[in-house]
Design a protein around this motif. Sequence first.
Motif, PDB file in Angstrom:
ATOM      1  N   ILE A   1      -4.105   3.852   8.105  1.00  0.00           N
ATOM      2  CA  ILE A   1      -3.290   4.791   8.874  1.00  0.00           C
ATOM      3  C   ILE A   1      -4.139   5.259  10.048  1.00  0.00           C
ATOM      4  O   ILE A   1      -5.291   5.666   9.861  1.00  0.00           O
ATOM      5  CB  ILE A   1      -2.871   6.013   8.024  1.00  0.00           C
TER       6      ILE A   1
ATOM      7  N   TRP B   1      -6.339   2.594  -6.216  1.00  0.00           N
ATOM      8  CA  TRP B   1      -5.526   1.887  -5.223  1.00  0.00           C
ATOM      9  C   TRP B   1      -4.862   0.672  -5.857  1.00  0.00           C
ATOM     10  O   TRP B   1      -3.669   0.437  -5.667  1.00  0.00           O
ATOM     11  CB  TRP B   1      -6.405   1.428  -4.050  1.00  0.00           C
TER      12      TRP B   1
ATOM     13  N   PHE C   1      -1.811   3.646  -4.357  1.00  0.00           N
ATOM     14  CA  PHE C   1      -2.315   4.695  -3.478  1.00  0.00           C
ATOM     15  C   PHE C   1      -3.680   5.105  -3.999  1.00  0.00           C
ATOM     16  O   PHE C   1      -4.095   4.700  -5.081  1.00  0.00           O
ATOM     17  CB  PHE C   1      -1.375   5.903  -3.408  1.00  0.00           C
TER      18      PHE C   1
ATOM     19  N   GLN D   1       6.971   9.028   2.648  1.00  0.00           N
ATOM     20  CA  GLN D   1       7.779   8.052   3.375  1.00  0.00           C
ATOM     21  C   GLN D   1       7.447   6.614   2.996  1.00  0.00           C
ATOM     22  O   GLN D   1       8.340   5.818   2.753  1.00  0.00           O
ATOM     23  CB  GLN D   1       7.616   8.269   4.883  1.00  0.00           C
ATOM     24  N   ASP D   2       6.168   6.277   2.932  1.00  0.00           N
ATOM     25  CA  ASP D   2       5.765   4.902   2.656  1.00  0.00           C
ATOM     26  C   ASP D   2       5.760   4.599   1.162  1.00  0.00           C
ATOM     27  O   ASP D   2       6.205   3.540   0.745  1.00  0.00           O
ATOM     28  CB  ASP D   2       4.373   4.637   3.249  1.00  0.00           C
ATOM     29  N   ARG D   3       5.243   5.501   0.354  1.00  0.00           N
ATOM     30  CA  ARG D   3       5.137   5.265  -1.083  1.00  0.00           C
ATOM     31  C   ARG D   3       6.325   5.804  -1.868  1.00  0.00           C
ATOM     32  O   ARG D   3       6.431   5.603  -3.068  1.00  0.00           O
ATOM     33  CB  ARG D   3       3.837   5.856  -1.643  1.00  0.00           C
ATOM     34  N   GLY D   4       7.226   6.497  -1.202  1.00  0.00           N
ATOM     35  CA  GLY D   4       8.470   6.918  -1.835  1.00  0.00           C
ATOM     36  C   GLY D   4       8.322   8.015  -2.876  1.00  0.00           C
ATOM     37  O   GLY D   4       9.207   8.183  -3.723  1.00  0.00           O
TER      38      GLY D   4
ATOM     39  N   GLU E   1       2.640  12.209   4.836  1.00  0.00           N
ATOM     40  CA  GLU E   1       3.704  11.344   5.358  1.00  0.00           C
ATOM     41  C   GLU E   1       3.694   9.992   4.641  1.00  0.00           C
ATOM     42  O   GLU E   1       4.752   9.469   4.280  1.00  0.00           O
ATOM     43  CB  GLU E   1       3.528  11.146   6.867  1.00  0.00           C
ATOM     44  N   PHE E   2       2.509   9.422   4.438  1.00  0.00           N
ATOM     45  CA  PHE E   2       2.349   8.161   3.707  1.00  0.00           C
ATOM     46  C   PHE E   2       2.927   8.282   2.297  1.00  0.00           C
ATOM     47  O   PHE E   2       3.658   7.402   1.834  1.00  0.00           O
ATOM     48  CB  PHE E   2       0.856   7.814   3.673  1.00  0.00           C
TER      49      PHE E   2
ATOM     50  N   THR F   1      -1.576  11.598   5.368  1.00  0.00           N
ATOM     51  CA  THR F   1      -1.507  11.167   3.972  1.00  0.00           C
ATOM     52  C   THR F   1      -0.219  11.648   3.313  1.00  0.00           C
ATOM     53  O   THR F   1       0.402  10.912   2.539  1.00  0.00           O
ATOM     54  CB  THR F   1      -2.739  11.681   3.202  1.00  0.00           C
TER      55      THR F   1
ATOM     56  N   THR G   1      -4.188  -1.315   3.508  1.00  0.00           N
ATOM     57  CA  THR G   1      -3.513  -0.120   3.976  1.00  0.00           C
ATOM     58  C   THR G   1      -4.423   0.686   4.888  1.00  0.00           C
ATOM     59  O   THR G   1      -5.529   1.065   4.505  1.00  0.00           O
ATOM     60  CB  THR G   1      -3.093   0.752   2.771  1.00  0.00           C
TER      61      THR G   1
END
Length: 177
Positions: free
Chosen positions: A4, A57, A62, A123-126, A119-120, A117, A2
Motif C-alpha cells: 500500500i 500473512w 493479512f 475494503q480490500d479484505r472485506g 481502508e485495506f 491499513t 501486498t
Amino acid sequence: MTEIRTPRLLLRRWRDDDLAPMADINADPRVMHWIDDGSVRDLDQTAEDIERWEEEWDEEGFGLFAVELLASGELAGFTGLYMPEFLPEVMPDVAISWRFGTQFWGQGYASEAAQATLEFALQDRGLDRVISISRLGDTASENVISKLGMVPERETVHPEYGTALQVHAIDLTEFQA
C-alpha cells in the motif's frame, strides 16, 4: 505481494534487511513502554516476531506491514492487522496495531499508515469490523485511534500482565474513507 502506498509511506511485507532496524525500535524503552509489560525485545525476539507476522500473512491473508518512508527508504516501524489471541474475549475480531521508532513520532506517520491499513481491512479484505487495543493512559495511541474514527467499546485487563486495556472499535457502516 501486498503493498500500500500513501503520500509518504510504503506499507509492505517484511524483508531480511528489516530485522536490524526493527530490533533497534523494539530495543527502545520509550517505544516499548505501553506494550505488554513494557519490556524491550532483542534481535532474536524481533526475528521471531517478524517470522510470526509473516506466518499470519500466509494464514489469514493479512498481517503487520513493514512501514518504509518513501523519501528515504528507512524502516519507520510497522502497522497492520492481527488476531488478538492474547485477549480471548474479543475474538474473533481483528485488531489494528502500529509501532514506530521515536525519531518518527509526532509526524503523522502512525495515523497515515493506520488509516491506509483500516481502508485495506474494510475494503480490500472485506472485514466488517476492526478493533484496536491500547493500554489505558497511552494518549499517543488514543490520538491515532480517535483519528481513525474508532470509539471506546470496553475496558478490560491484560490476562498475562494485569495492565488496564481499552478496546476501541469501528465497523464498516461507521467508516469514512
